[in-house]
Scaffold this motif. Structure first.
Motif, mmCIF file in Angstrom:
data_model
loop_
_atom_site.group_PDB
_atom_site.id
_atom_site.type_symbol
_atom_site.label_atom_id
_atom_site.label_comp_id
_atom_site.label_asym_id
_atom_site.label_seq_id
_atom_site.Cartn_x
_atom_site.Cartn_y
_atom_site.Cartn_z
ATOM 1 N N TYR A 49 16.243 8.987 3.592
ATOM 2 C CA TYR A 49 14.841 8.584 3.514
ATOM 3 C C TYR A 49 13.957 9.809 3.744
ATOM 4 O O TYR A 49 14.184 10.578 4.670
ATOM 5 N N PHE A 50 12.958 9.981 2.881
ATOM 6 C CA PHE A 50 12.048 11.114 3.016
ATOM 7 C C PHE A 50 10.608 10.622 3.062
ATOM 8 O O PHE A 50 10.286 9.543 2.592
ATOM 9 N N ASP A 95 10.359 6.857 2.105
ATOM 10 C CA ASP A 95 10.189 6.071 3.327
ATOM 11 C C ASP A 95 8.725 5.662 3.471
ATOM 12 O O ASP A 95 7.866 6.486 3.764
ATOM 13 N N ASN A 96 8.449 4.383 3.247
ATOM 14 C CA ASN A 96 7.079 3.871 3.332
ATOM 15 C C ASN A 96 6.691 3.424 4.732
ATOM 16 O O ASN A 96 5.556 3.047 4.957
ATOM 17 N N SER A 97 7.617 3.462 5.671
ATOM 18 C CA SER A 97 7.321 2.962 7.015
ATOM 19 C C SER A 97 6.243 3.799 7.700
ATOM 20 O O SER A 97 5.463 3.274 8.490
ATOM 21 N N SER A 101 2.797 2.310 9.298
ATOM 22 C CA SER A 101 2.363 2.501 10.685
ATOM 23 C C SER A 101 0.989 3.159 10.738
ATOM 24 O O SER A 101 0.179 2.847 11.599
ATOM 25 N N LYS A 102 0.710 4.063 9.783
ATOM 26 C CA LYS A 102 -0.613 4.688 9.738
ATOM 27 C C LYS A 102 -1.676 3.640 9.410
ATOM 28 O O LYS A 102 -2.763 3.633 9.986
ATOM 29 N N HIS A 103 -1.354 2.744 8.487
ATOM 30 C CA HIS A 103 -2.281 1.684 8.119
ATOM 31 C C HIS A 103 -2.557 0.780 9.325
ATOM 32 O O HIS A 103 -3.705 0.395 9.573
#
Length: 118
Positions: A49-50, A95-97, A101-103
């Motif tokens: 994951y990047f 990696d959309n996580s 978390s920023k959102h």
């Protein structure tokens, strides 16, 4: 629950993959942040994951394509660094996580602003 050996493998790959990427000439991927590695089937398959937050949605497939093309060189680097007999085949996933978390953090800031105004 993962075995300790599998966790060690993932941890070692987390260190080695960014090192291997830094040796490549492609500016898109040479400093790409790796967020996690998930090994499956022992050491045969690994999902890497990047953090693709520096790229827009249209650029991500190109980055994944460049990473897939570099798979052989990454495997060679990992094998030479570890002395393993076999290296996992890497599959790369954005990696959309981190964006999520920023959102969520942004939403908390908005709520805080509303409460401070009241």
């Amino acid at each position: 629950m993962k075995s300790i050996n599998l966790q060690r493998t993932e941890s070692l790959l987390m260190e080695l993959i960014p090192e291997a990427l830094s040796t490549l000439n492609d500016e898109r991927i040479c400093s790409l942040p790796i967020t996690s590695v998930n090994c499956k089937n022992g050491k045969y398959d690994a999902t890497v994951y990047f953090d693709g937050s520096d790229f827009n949605e249209k650029e991500i497939p190109g980055v994944i394509s460049a990473l897939t093309k570099a798979n052989g060189r990454l495997k060679t680097y990992v094998l030479s660094a570890t002395g393993w007999y076999k290296c996992p085949t890497f599959k790369f996933v954005n990696d959309n996580s981190l964006e999520s978390s920023k959102h969520i953090e942004d939403l908390f800031k908005q709520i805080e602003k509303k409460k401070s105004k009241e």
